[in-house]
Design an enzyme around this catalytic site. Structure first.
Site, mmCIF file in Angstrom:
data_model
loop_
_atom_site.group_PDB
_atom_site.id
_atom_site.type_symbol
_atom_site.label_atom_id
_atom_site.label_comp_id
_atom_site.label_asym_id
_atom_site.label_seq_id
_atom_site.Cartn_x
_atom_site.Cartn_y
_atom_site.Cartn_z
ATOM 1 N N SER A 44 -27.372 12.061 -101.164
ATOM 2 C CA SER A 44 -27.242 10.704 -100.643
ATOM 3 C C SER A 44 -25.997 10.065 -101.237
ATOM 4 O O SER A 44 -25.347 10.650 -102.100
ATOM 5 C CB SER A 44 -28.471 9.881 -101.016
ATOM 6 O OG SER A 44 -28.436 9.613 -102.408
ATOM 7 N N LYS A 45 -25.725 8.840 -100.806
ATOM 8 C CA LYS A 45 -24.539 8.117 -101.275
ATOM 9 C C LYS A 45 -24.528 8.030 -102.802
ATOM 10 O O LYS A 45 -23.482 8.060 -103.432
ATOM 11 C CB LYS A 45 -24.542 6.703 -100.701
ATOM 12 C CG LYS A 45 -24.168 6.677 -99.231
ATOM 13 C CD LYS A 45 -23.223 5.521 -98.934
ATOM 14 C CE LYS A 45 -22.682 5.585 -97.517
ATOM 15 N NZ LYS A 45 -23.616 5.014 -96.544
ATOM 16 N N ARG A 46 -25.714 7.942 -103.352
ATOM 17 C CA ARG A 46 -25.856 7.844 -104.791
ATOM 18 C C ARG A 46 -25.143 8.996 -105.520
ATOM 19 O O ARG A 46 -24.656 8.853 -106.630
ATOM 20 C CB ARG A 46 -27.354 7.868 -105.100
ATOM 21 C CG ARG A 46 -27.764 7.621 -106.519
ATOM 22 C CD ARG A 46 -29.287 7.425 -106.557
ATOM 23 N NE ARG A 46 -29.988 8.509 -105.869
ATOM 24 C CZ ARG A 46 -30.237 9.692 -106.433
ATOM 25 N NH1 ARG A 46 -29.851 9.945 -107.653
ATOM 26 N NH2 ARG A 46 -30.894 10.621 -105.763
#
Ligand code: GLU
Length: 470
Positions: A244-246
């Site tokens: 994910s973007k994380r």
């Protein structure tokens, strides 16, 4: 024209953002299989979602694939431009009695769903217009076209990655093919485009596995050939959680800008989900020879930056010097503001390549380490180098210049002169070499300094050392 019997594959991204590394891996697997089998690899931009599709995203996809050198055959197909053809197929199914008009209004459908929710039932279209006479609809009322899907039995996907995946038909409702505003649905568009493009193998992310069952129902209603399916497990972050973007570094461009080589990325993405024994280093030519659909992994692969770095260091080391110089020139040209690798800098780079290549894990590191070769003129020492350049060090630099005057400017001679100077002063060679390095490169680490002075040449080296000598 399709060559009979040769696989035709495609990459079909929706242009709603960057080219994600998951997407890049999908493209790579399709491309590799096409190249392996002497088939074709086609690119289709699925831009039917007019709200979310952007020209920037189309460019990002094209640039990302081009950077990775995943070349496609034929012209790019833009899905939205084919809406007329999609409509035609919906009409054909309607005419053949394989699809029907559904006059249910949005409010009515919402009411149906609310009732299903309240009763704890799965939410799906209840087939209310499936067997109803369209004459019962109010005259001129808008309608959608829905597929008359089988209601009993199973739809089975024989997936080359996931094995046999079964869907009970009663759980798949009659999907909309054409909306009441005349727009084809995504599901219809994919099936029609895959048929018209003569796609034989569909390799994509496993988030499309449910779609495959519906698409297969539609393909069967049309009597079209069924493609081979392979649904790839997702890529997970280093922590094992869904990417994910994380996790950062999702876009292919980010890897490019961090200084990974396209060859590294192809090798790395290949190993994320495909294996050939324990081989880790698989250059693309070898990958084309070996790639098959049987060895795709069933479980999610994890990103591992250490592996990525090791692979990149390997490919930097083994790259042809001139090709690497081109790669560096391209990298510099993308910087803001762009830098140009002059002919002079390029020859210096090539002369120093042997020692530079072994030191960098990324092109970014490579450039930082080779920066002193790119432009002429006195270096601005970094903090550590400034500390080295004491008055005593400057005196040593001055004495080195005096000792080398008139001597041939070659690494062995320069080293010999430095050694003599060190011996005369009761110093170690490094104590003479380090101030020279600090002055000539502005840094305290560099490839072997005497070789670098030779690469810079007498005039340039003397000018740099002189400005830090006493
Ligand atoms: N456009 C879809 C996506 O970007 C892929 C559809 C497909 O491969 O069939 O996820």
């Amino acid at each position: 024209m399709t060559e009979i019997g040769k696989p035709v594959l495609r990459f079909a991204p929706s242009p709603t953002g960057m080219l994600h590394i998951g997407g890049a891996r999908t493209a790579l697997f399709n491309w590799l299989y096409a190249r392996h089998s002497g088939g074709r690899f086609l690119l289709r931009i699925e831009d039917t979602d007019r709200e979310r599709s952007t020209p920037e995203a189309v460019s990002a996809i094209i640039n990302g694939l081009s950077w990775l050198d995943l070349t496609w055959d034929n012209e790019i197909v833009y899905q939205f431009s084919r809406a007329g053809r999609h409509r035609e197929i919906a009409e054909k199914l309607l005419a053949e009695g394989k699809a029907y008009r559904c006059y249910a209004t949005p409010a009515e459908l919402e009411e149906m769903r609310a009732a299903q929710r309240a009763a704890g039932k799965p939410i799906r279209y209840d087939g209310r217009w499936r067997d109803r006479d369209p004459a019962e609809a109010p005259p001129g009322a808008p309608f959608a076209i829905r597929l008359k899907a089988p209601q009993t039995g199973e739809t089975i996907i024989h997936d080359v990655v996931q094995g046999e995946v079964r869907f009970a038909n009663e759980q798949l409702d009659d999907m909309v093919l054409l909306r009441s505003d005349g727009n084809p649905t995504y599901m219809l568009a994919v099936v029609v485009d895959d048929f018209d493009m003569a796609i034989t193998h569909i390799i994509r992310g496993d988030d499309h596995l449910n779609n495959a069952a519906r698409q297969l129902q539609l393909i069967r209603a049309l009597g079209w050939p069924e493609p081979v399916y392979g649904h790839l497990p997702l890529i997970h972050g280093p922590d094992g959680a869904k990417l994910s973007k994380r996790h950062g570094a999702l876009a292919v461009e980010a890897y490019r800008d961090m200084g990974y080589l396209p060859e590294t990325m192809r090798n790395y993405l290949l190993r994320l989900g495909w294996s050939h024994g324990n081989e880790e280093i698989i250059p693309t030519t070898q990958a084309i020879e070996w790639f098959n659909l049987d060895n795709i992994g069933k479980s999610p692969a994890r990103l591992d930056f250490k592996k990525l770095d090791n692979l990149n260091a390997h490919y930097i080391r083994s790259m042809d010097d001139k090709v690497l110089a081109d790669e560096i020139a391209a990298f510099l040209a993308r910087e803001t503001p762009p830098r140009r690798l002059t002919d002079k800098a390029r020859s210096r780079l090539i002369a120093a390549m042997g020692s530079l290549k072994d030191r960098a894990k990324t092109i970014l590191e490579f450039i930082a380490g080779a920066d002193f070769l790119f432009t002429d003129g006195v270096r601005q020492p970094d903090e550590a180098a400034a500390k080295v350049l004491t008055d005593e060090a400057k005196r040593l630099n001055g004495e080195f210049l005096a000792a080398t005057e008139g001597a041939p400017w070659s690494a062995p001679v320069l080293e010999e002169k430095a050694r003599e100077l060190a011996n005369a002063k009761g110093l170690k060679l490094g104590q003479v070499a380090q101030p020279l390095r600090a002055a000539a490169t502005g840094r305290t680490t560099s490839p072997p300094i005497f070789a670098m002075l030779e690469v810079l040449g007498r005039e340039e080296s003397v000018a740099r050392i002189k400005s830090f000598s006493a």
